[in-house]
Write a protein that holds these residues in place. Structure first.
Motif, PDB file in Angstrom:
ATOM      1  N   LEU A  95       0.817  -1.211   0.000  1.00 21.24           N
ATOM      2  CA  LEU A  95       0.000   0.000   0.000  1.00 21.24           C
ATOM      3  C   LEU A  95       0.852   1.263   0.000  1.00 21.24           C
ATOM      4  N   SER A  96       1.739   1.401   0.986  1.00 22.71           N
ATOM      5  CA  SER A  96       2.499   2.646   1.075  1.00 22.71           C
ATOM      6  C   SER A  96       3.469   2.596   2.246  1.00 22.71           C
ATOM      7  N   ASP A  97       4.499   3.471   2.174  1.00 28.21           N
ATOM      8  CA  ASP A  97       5.349   3.730   3.334  1.00 28.21           C
ATOM      9  C   ASP A  97       4.766   4.839   4.194  1.00 28.21           C
ATOM     10  N   PHE A  98       3.780   5.542   3.647  1.00 26.88           N
ATOM     11  CA  PHE A  98       3.059   6.531   4.439  1.00 26.88           C
ATOM     12  C   PHE A  98       2.106   5.798   5.368  1.00 26.88           C
ATOM     13  N   ILE A  99       1.916   6.330   6.562  1.00 25.26           N
ATOM     14  CA  ILE A  99       0.948   5.734   7.485  1.00 25.26           C
ATOM     15  C   ILE A  99       0.284   6.825   8.316  1.00 25.26           C
ATOM     16  N   LYS A 100      -1.041   6.800   8.333  1.00 26.70           N
ATOM     17  CA  LYS A 100      -1.787   7.637   9.268  1.00 26.70           C
ATOM     18  C   LYS A 100      -1.894   6.829  10.551  1.00 26.70           C
ATOM     19  N   LEU A 101      -1.179   7.267  11.554  1.00 27.30           N
ATOM     20  CA  LEU A 101      -1.074   6.494  12.788  1.00 27.30           C
ATOM     21  C   LEU A 101      -2.174   6.886  13.764  1.00 27.30           C
ATOM     22  N   GLU A 102      -3.015   5.917  14.080  1.00 27.07           N
ATOM     23  CA  GLU A 102      -4.053   6.102  15.095  1.00 27.07           C
ATOM     24  C   GLU A 102      -3.842   5.082  16.205  1.00 27.07           C
ATOM     25  N   VAL A 103      -3.757   5.556  17.430  1.00 28.30           N
ATOM     26  CA  VAL A 103      -3.753   4.689  18.601  1.00 28.30           C
ATOM     27  C   VAL A 103      -4.815   5.246  19.545  1.00 28.30           C
ATOM     28  N   ILE A 104      -5.957   4.613  19.556  1.00 25.82           N
ATOM     29  CA  ILE A 104      -7.103   5.135  20.282  1.00 25.82           C
ATOM     30  C   ILE A 104      -7.016   4.770  21.765  1.00 25.82           C
ATOM     31  N   GLY A 105      -7.388   5.729  22.618  1.00 20.73           N
ATOM     32  CA  GLY A 105      -7.316   5.502  24.047  1.00 20.73           C
ATOM     33  C   GLY A 105      -8.662   5.315  24.721  1.00 20.73           C
ATOM     34  N   ASP A 106      -9.731   5.690  24.019  1.00 23.94           N
ATOM     35  CA  ASP A 106     -11.062   5.620  24.619  1.00 23.94           C
ATOM     36  C   ASP A 106     -12.079   5.313  23.530  1.00 23.94           C
ATOM     37  N   GLU A 107     -12.869   4.278  23.744  1.00 26.04           N
ATOM     38  CA  GLU A 107     -13.808   3.808  22.722  1.00 26.04           C
ATOM     39  C   GLU A 107     -14.960   4.781  22.490  1.00 26.04           C
ATOM     40  N   LYS A 108     -15.346   5.531  23.522  1.00 20.79           N
ATOM     41  CA  LYS A 108     -16.488   6.436  23.391  1.00 20.79           C
ATOM     42  C   LYS A 108     -16.114   7.739  22.685  1.00 20.79           C
ATOM     43  N   THR A 109     -15.029   8.361  23.102  1.00 22.00           N
ATOM     44  CA  THR A 109     -14.635   9.648  22.523  1.00 22.00           C
ATOM     45  C   THR A 109     -13.715   9.492  21.317  1.00 22.00           C
ATOM     46  N   LEU A 110     -13.081   8.324  21.191  1.00 21.20           N
ATOM     47  CA  LEU A 110     -12.075   8.055  20.148  1.00 21.20           C
ATOM     48  C   LEU A 110     -10.891   9.018  20.231  1.00 21.20           C
ATOM     49  N   TYR A 111     -10.653   9.539  21.429  1.00 25.81           N
ATOM     50  CA  TYR A 111      -9.460  10.346  21.642  1.00 25.81           C
ATOM     51  C   TYR A 111      -8.233   9.428  21.632  1.00 25.81           C
ATOM     52  N   PRO A 112      -7.093   9.959  21.217  1.00 25.85           N
ATOM     53  CA  PRO A 112      -5.897   9.122  21.137  1.00 25.85           C
ATOM     54  C   PRO A 112      -5.259   8.861  22.498  1.00 25.85           C
ATOM     55  N   ASP A 113      -4.589   7.723  22.582  1.00 30.14           N
ATOM     56  CA  ASP A 113      -3.733   7.422  23.725  1.00 30.14           C
ATOM     57  C   ASP A 113      -2.368   7.998  23.366  1.00 30.14           C
ATOM     58  N   THR A 114      -2.066   9.175  23.854  1.00 27.74           N
ATOM     59  CA  THR A 114      -0.892   9.892  23.374  1.00 27.74           C
ATOM     60  C   THR A 114       0.424   9.219  23.773  1.00 27.74           C
ATOM     61  N   GLU A 115       0.440   8.558  24.920  1.00 35.89           N
ATOM     62  CA  GLU A 115       1.659   7.867  25.338  1.00 35.89           C
ATOM     63  C   GLU A 115       1.996   6.734  24.364  1.00 35.89           C
ATOM     64  N   GLU A 116       0.983   5.929  24.030  1.00 35.18           N
ATOM     65  CA  GLU A 116       1.190   4.840  23.080  1.00 35.18           C
ATOM     66  C   GLU A 116       1.460   5.375  21.671  1.00 35.18           C
ATOM     67  N   LEU A 117       0.866   6.531  21.359  1.00 35.35           N
ATOM     68  CA  LEU A 117       1.055   7.142  20.046  1.00 35.35           C
ATOM     69  C   LEU A 117       2.512   7.541  19.827  1.00 35.35           C
ATOM     70  N   VAL A 118       3.098   8.186  20.819  1.00 32.01           N
ATOM     71  CA  VAL A 118       4.507   8.577  20.713  1.00 32.01           C
ATOM     72  C   VAL A 118       5.393   7.340  20.601  1.00 32.01           C
ATOM     73  N   LYS A 119       5.083   6.322  21.388  1.00 30.54           N
ATOM     74  CA  LYS A 119       5.844   5.072  21.347  1.00 30.54           C
ATOM     75  C   LYS A 119       5.801   4.441  19.956  1.00 30.54           C
ATOM     76  N   ALA A 120       4.616   4.361  19.368  1.00 31.82           N
ATOM     77  CA  ALA A 120       4.466   3.763  18.040  1.00 31.82           C
ATOM     78  C   ALA A 120       5.166   4.598  16.975  1.00 31.82           C
ATOM     79  N   THR A 121       5.099   5.920  17.119  1.00 30.64           N
ATOM     80  CA  THR A 121       5.762   6.809  16.159  1.00 30.64           C
ATOM     81  C   THR A 121       7.254   6.543  16.126  1.00 30.64           C
ATOM     82  N   LYS A 122       7.874   6.446  17.286  1.00 33.22           N
ATOM     83  CA  LYS A 122       9.323   6.190  17.350  1.00 33.22           C
ATOM     84  C   LYS A 122       9.677   4.894  16.645  1.00 33.22           C
ATOM     85  N   THR A 123       8.891   3.854  16.882  1.00 35.49           N
ATOM     86  CA  THR A 123       9.172   2.541  16.290  1.00 35.49           C
ATOM     87  C   THR A 123       9.034   2.588  14.774  1.00 35.49           C
TER      88      THR A 123
END
Length: 259
Positions: A95-123
């Motif tokens: 598909l691509s080397d581009f990635i829209k990275l979503e790591v959701i932290g709450d099922e109701k609001t769909l706000y991101p889990d920012t701690e996990e988001l930063v971790k995934a970004t680094k990897t």
């Protein structure tokens, strides 16, 4: 004639500053028509919701790969490990080397889990991905994502699919002052004026799906969003007049004979 004003992401130029999605359309044919009407160059695809090959015509069969850049996204992931795995599966599928990275932290609001988001970004950055993370409108998190190597940061304008518009323009402005990578408003746009407001703030682009797919006339809305993003970009570059409490005459009397 439109000025040459490309959006640059991951070293690649895009002529449109509108990024659109592929979900929630009543038919794939309508989705195709809306993509064309939007003028977008990049479309998002939820990797975890894609059909398996051999199950008939799939979503990707309705996207012109020569015309559009695919932006796979990790929608539905709730931790860094699953998001990283989903991104790698997307790349393995070609598909691509581009990635829209979503790591959701709450099922109701769909706000991101920012701690996990930063971790995934680094990897993912270490693995050669062009990472575009969906994040909260927190300037501190945005800076951490930039430091982690994100190619852009994509703060929400409002909760995903809410259509509330740009709820906190001041945070978006602070983010733009805090980071040096492109800022893209992702989520919350409900109509064309919302897209124009986002662009007038000075962001580089707007990403949306529900605002078009869920409109009463998706095709008309796609065209409206195309024009709104262009108008907002031009207005931001032109520079608005200052706000004043009292009136200022459009035709001043100074210099007129007899005054």
């Amino acid at each position: 004639m439109k000025p040459h004003d490309p959006l640059v992401l991951g070293g690649k130029e895009f002529q449109s500053r509108l990024i659109v999605g592929t979900g929630k359309y009543p038919t794939m044919e309508l989705m195709q028509q809306c993509h064309e009407a939007s003028g977008a160059d990049m479309v998002t695809v939820a990797v975890r919701r894609m059909e398996l090959p051999g199950t008939g015509k799939t979503l990707l069969d309705y996207i012109d790969r020569d015309r559009f850049t695919i932006l796979p996204n990790t929608a539905g992931c709730y931790d860094a490990d699953s998001a990283v795995l989903t991104a790698k599966l997307a790349r393995e599928a070609g598909l691509s080397d581009f990635i829209k990275l979503e790591v959701i932290g709450d099922e109701k609001t769909l706000y991101p889990d920012t701690e996990e988001l930063v971790k995934a970004t680094k990897t993912l950055v270490k693995d050669g991905f062009v990472v575009m993370p969906y994040t909260s409108d927190d300037p501190i998190v945005a800076k951490k994502l930039e430091d982690a190597g994100a190619a852009a940061v994509m703060p929400l304008g409002a909760p995903i699919g809410s259509g509330l518009g740009i709820c906190n323009p001041y945070s978006i402005r602070i983010i733009m002052e805090t980071v040096n990578v492109p800022v893209i408003v992702d989520a919350g746009v409900g109509t064309a004026s919302d897209a124009a407001v986002a662009m007038e703030l000075g962001v580089e682009a707007v990403l949306m799906n529900t605002a078009i797919a869920g409109a009463q006339d998706p095709l008309a809305m796609a065209h409206a969003m195309c024009m709104a993003v262009e108008a907002g970009r031009l207005a931001a570059k032109a520079g608005r007049i200052p706000r004043k409490l009292y009136a200022t005459a459009s035709s001043p009397l100074e210099g007129i004979i007899g005054t």
